[in-house]
Design an enzyme around this catalytic site. Sequence first.
Site, PDB file in Angstrom:
ATOM      1  N   ASP A 106       0.808  -1.218  -0.155  1.00  0.00           N
ATOM      2  CA  ASP A 106      -0.214   0.009  -0.035  1.00  0.00           C
ATOM      3  C   ASP A 106       0.844   1.369   0.070  1.00  0.00           C
ATOM      4  O   ASP A 106       0.312   2.335   0.067  1.00  0.00           O
ATOM      5  CB  ASP A 106      -0.929   0.034   1.019  1.00  0.00           C
ATOM      6  N   HIS A 121       6.266  -8.108  -0.842  1.00  0.00           N
ATOM      7  CA  HIS A 121       4.979  -8.450  -1.625  1.00  0.00           C
ATOM      8  C   HIS A 121       4.811  -7.711  -2.757  1.00  0.00           C
ATOM      9  O   HIS A 121       3.675  -7.609  -3.324  1.00  0.00           O
ATOM     10  CB  HIS A 121       3.849  -8.899  -0.781  1.00  0.00           C
ATOM     11  N   GLY A 188       1.520  -5.751  13.400  1.00  0.00           N
ATOM     12  CA  GLY A 188       0.198  -6.131  12.700  1.00  0.00           C
ATOM     13  C   GLY A 188       0.320  -7.408  11.786  1.00  0.00           C
ATOM     14  O   GLY A 188      -0.069  -7.085  10.551  1.00  0.00           O
TER      15      GLY A 188
HETATM   16  N1  APR Z   1      -2.536  -2.957  15.189  1.00  0.00           N
HETATM   17  C1  APR Z   1      -1.946  -4.139  15.394  1.00  0.00           C
HETATM   18  N2  APR Z   1      -2.217  -5.324  14.584  1.00  0.00           N
HETATM   19  C2  APR Z   1      -3.593  -5.333  14.219  1.00  0.00           C
HETATM   20  C3  APR Z   1      -4.183  -4.247  14.024  1.00  0.00           C
HETATM   21  C4  APR Z   1      -3.989  -3.092  14.459  1.00  0.00           C
HETATM   22  N3  APR Z   1      -4.776  -1.723  14.604  1.00  0.00           N
HETATM   23  N4  APR Z   1      -5.445  -4.654  13.462  1.00  0.00           N
HETATM   24  C5  APR Z   1      -5.281  -5.903  13.005  1.00  0.00           C
HETATM   25  N5  APR Z   1      -4.010  -6.451  13.587  1.00  0.00           N
HETATM   26  C6  APR Z   1      -3.366  -7.711  13.409  1.00  0.00           C
HETATM   27  C7  APR Z   1      -4.284  -8.879  13.290  1.00  0.00           C
HETATM   28  O1  APR Z   1      -4.519  -9.256  14.416  1.00  0.00           O
HETATM   29  C8  APR Z   1      -3.370  -9.901  12.612  1.00  0.00           C
HETATM   30  O2  APR Z   1      -2.604 -10.551  13.405  1.00  0.00           O
HETATM   31  O3  APR Z   1      -2.605  -7.549  12.113  1.00  0.00           O
HETATM   32  C9  APR Z   1      -2.703  -8.935  11.520  1.00  0.00           C
HETATM   33  C10 APR Z   1      -3.005  -9.031  10.143  1.00  0.00           C
HETATM   34  O4  APR Z   1      -2.744 -10.431   9.797  1.00  0.00           O
HETATM   35  P1  APR Z   1      -3.127 -10.702   8.310  1.00  0.00           P
HETATM   36  O5  APR Z   1      -4.481 -10.352   7.807  1.00  0.00           O
HETATM   37  O6  APR Z   1      -2.870 -12.202   8.105  1.00  0.00           O
HETATM   38  O7  APR Z   1      -2.177 -10.104   7.270  1.00  0.00           O
HETATM   39  P2  APR Z   1      -0.543 -10.195   7.096  1.00  0.00           P
HETATM   40  O8  APR Z   1       0.170 -10.979   8.351  1.00  0.00           O
HETATM   41  O9  APR Z   1       0.069  -8.933   6.729  1.00  0.00           O
HETATM   42  O10 APR Z   1      -0.668 -11.241   5.710  1.00  0.00           O
HETATM   43  C11 APR Z   1       0.516 -11.764   5.088  1.00  0.00           C
HETATM   44  O11 APR Z   1      -0.768 -12.693   3.404  1.00  0.00           O
HETATM   45  O12 APR Z   1      -2.615 -12.220   2.103  1.00  0.00           O
HETATM   46  C12 APR Z   1      -1.172 -12.441   1.837  1.00  0.00           C
HETATM   47  O13 APR Z   1       0.207 -11.046   0.706  1.00  0.00           O
HETATM   48  C13 APR Z   1      -0.563 -11.061   1.604  1.00  0.00           C
HETATM   49  O14 APR Z   1       1.042  -9.522   2.537  1.00  0.00           O
HETATM   50  C14 APR Z   1      -0.201 -10.483   3.026  1.00  0.00           C
HETATM   51  C15 APR Z   1       0.237 -11.646   3.551  1.00  0.00           C
END
Ligand code: APR
Length: 250
Positions: A106, A121, A188
């Site tokens: 993003d 990514h 996050g």
């Molecule tokens: N502050 C801190 N943590 C947060 C918040 C917040 N405001 N809101 C959500 N979270 C946490 C959630 O609890 C979760 O553990 O952020 C995490 C998001 O996890 P995912 O949705 O699995 O995202 P991510 O880990 O970035 O995914 C990895 O997966 O789908 C693919 O390519 C995509 O880069 C992505 C990769």
Amino acid sequence: MSEIKLTTEFINKLSESEKIVFFTGAGISAESGIPTFRGKDGIWNKLKPEELANFNAFLRNPQMVWEWYNHRKKIIHESKPNAGHIAIAEFEKYFDDVTVVTQNIDNLHRRAGSNKIYELHGNIERNYCINCRTFYNEELNFSEGVPKCKCGGLIRPDVVWFGEFLPADQLEASEKAAINSDIFFVVGTSAVVYPAAGLVYTAKRAGSYIVEVNIEETEVSSIADISFFGEAGKVLPAILENVKKLKGNI
Ligand code: APR
């Protein structure tokens, strides 16, 4: 979340450290209005990654995949870096070497002012031809359907889809930063997607101090030296306030 309290051990670590890495995921952009992937309102609860985030799906139906990325791009363009992104950028004033290793596409770390960013990514602002790999980073024209390269090839977003390799230069540089880091923040991310999540273990093995920031427990909570369970947009500014006290307000 109650008042954020730093342990003496963490405060000492902050005062003696020079090399800081922030490993971030979708959670840091949640407070900017960008949905995460997993968790309660996660994208993958509603949509199938196998239909949208893989190469064969793109070949099968490029129109649908582009509609989805243009929808995400619109949300991203309407969003702003939040206090979490901004706090990370401000760390650069207080430490010699601050690196952001992000799974996010993003561009919000860059918009927040961070200077050293590795994108594992890809980035939604870049596009390239699947045939000749010519890059097209200007706004693409969809008036005649899916945009095509001058060689006739389909143009795709420069993001890493499931089953694809990460950009080798970004991964290599991220591994080096993880190994050399004094403190490795994990912010996050659910830490379930590899090879990105492997960086946390690489940093841990190299003796780095692991600081987790998440609204809930994750796969890596058990190896973190300290975990802050709260929103990144609140926790990171609070840690930065402590750093300012430690290092003298610059
Ligand atoms: N502050 C801190 N943590 C947060 C918040 C917040 N405001 N809101 C959500 N979270 C946490 C959630 O609890 C979760 O553990 O952020 C995490 C998001 O996890 P995912 O949705 O699995 O995202 P991510 O880990 O970035 O995914 C990895 O997966 O789908 C693919 O390519 C995509 O880069 C992505 C990769």
